[in-house]
Design an enzyme around this catalytic site. Structure first.
Site, short mmCIF file in Angstrom:
data_model
loop_
_atom_site.label_atom_id
_atom_site.label_comp_id
_atom_site.label_asym_id
_atom_site.label_seq_id
_atom_site.Cartn_x
_atom_site.Cartn_y
_atom_site.Cartn_z
N CYS A 144 0.72 -1.00 0.08
CA CYS A 144 0.02 0.13 0.19
C CYS A 144 0.93 1.29 0.09
O CYS A 144 1.85 1.21 -0.64
CB CYS A 144 -0.74 -0.12 1.15
SG CYS A 144 -2.43 1.19 1.08
N THR A 145 0.63 2.19 0.92
CA THR A 145 1.34 3.61 0.89
C THR A 145 2.71 3.45 1.68
O THR A 145 3.17 4.42 1.66
CB THR A 145 0.52 4.68 1.66
OG1 THR A 145 -0.11 4.09 2.83
CG2 THR A 145 -0.75 4.97 0.70
#
Length: 222
Positions: A101-102
């Site tokens: 993800c981030t």
């Protein structure tokens, strides 16, 4: 073969970003999974559940795999020199440097994505060029020994792909079966390409605060 996996945790980390890879890694006989933070205090995840580190920055051994998850708590990490220095140090000796993800934004901020193909959550992948990366909108992106996974649930896919590299496809398939990982989502709405416009708009609205913080930090994506 004893493998050492390290997953960074932090306040407001996305729980599934940690749990997906953790369960894949921990299913390998003899593997050691280090949940790493500055201290061993409880940290509250995005879902409200609390977890704590079993390894601190100063105690962290050499890792086969370093994994940086994402979540709302990523934004403060992008300005945290202690975290960024630890990530650089751990990455320098790890066999694989990875994110979910981030978490890829943290790798980028640490200077580890320059010229590399990488991905992130669909609502953050457009920030990657400002961190030196070549953005790719795929579920798992491999560039040499760098692995980046897309949003949240892709952490399981990434975990299995890493195991296939480290231990072979048979081991990865065995872990997949042990986890009964056979996704069959009830709706075709898991990516912006599949979701209806009104669903995309509502999802963006719910994530607007984190995105505004990143816009303030990086400026508007080009």
């Amino acid at each position: 073969m004893t493998l050492s996996f390290g997953i960074l945790i932090f306040p407001n980390v996305q729980l599934l970003d940690v749990a997906g890879p953790n369960d894949a890694f921990a299913a390998v006989p003899g593997a050691k999974v280090h949940l790493i933070w500055k201290n061993r205090d409880l940290v509250t995840t995005t879902s409200g559940m609390e977890i704590h580190a079993n390894t601190t920055f100063s105690e962290c051994p050499k890792l086969d795999v370093l994994c940086i998850p994402g979540g709302g708590g990523v934004n403060p990490l992008l300005r945290d020199d202690e975290v960024l220095e630890f990530v650089r140090r751990a990455a320098a000796s790890a066999r694989y440097v990875t994110s979910v993800c981030t978490g890829s934004l943290v790798l980028g901020r640490a200077g580890l994505l320059n010229g590399k193909r990488a991905t992130s959550h669909w609502n953050a992948v457009d920030f990657l060029p400002q961190l030196g990366a070549i953005p790719v909108q795929e579920r798992v992106v491999k560039d040499g020994t760098l692995y980046t996974a897309g949003g949240i649930t892709s952490g399981i896919d990434f975990g299995l792909e890493i195991l296939a590299d480290l231990l072979g496809k048979e081991e990865a398939k065995t872990v997949q079966l042990a986890l009964e990982y056979a996704p069959a989502p009830p709706f075709s709405s898991g990516t912006p390409e599949d979701a209806a416009p009104e669903i995309i708009a509502e999802a963006r609205r719910r994530m607007a605060h984190s995105r505004q913080e990143r816009l303030a930090l990086f400026g508007a994506p080009v």
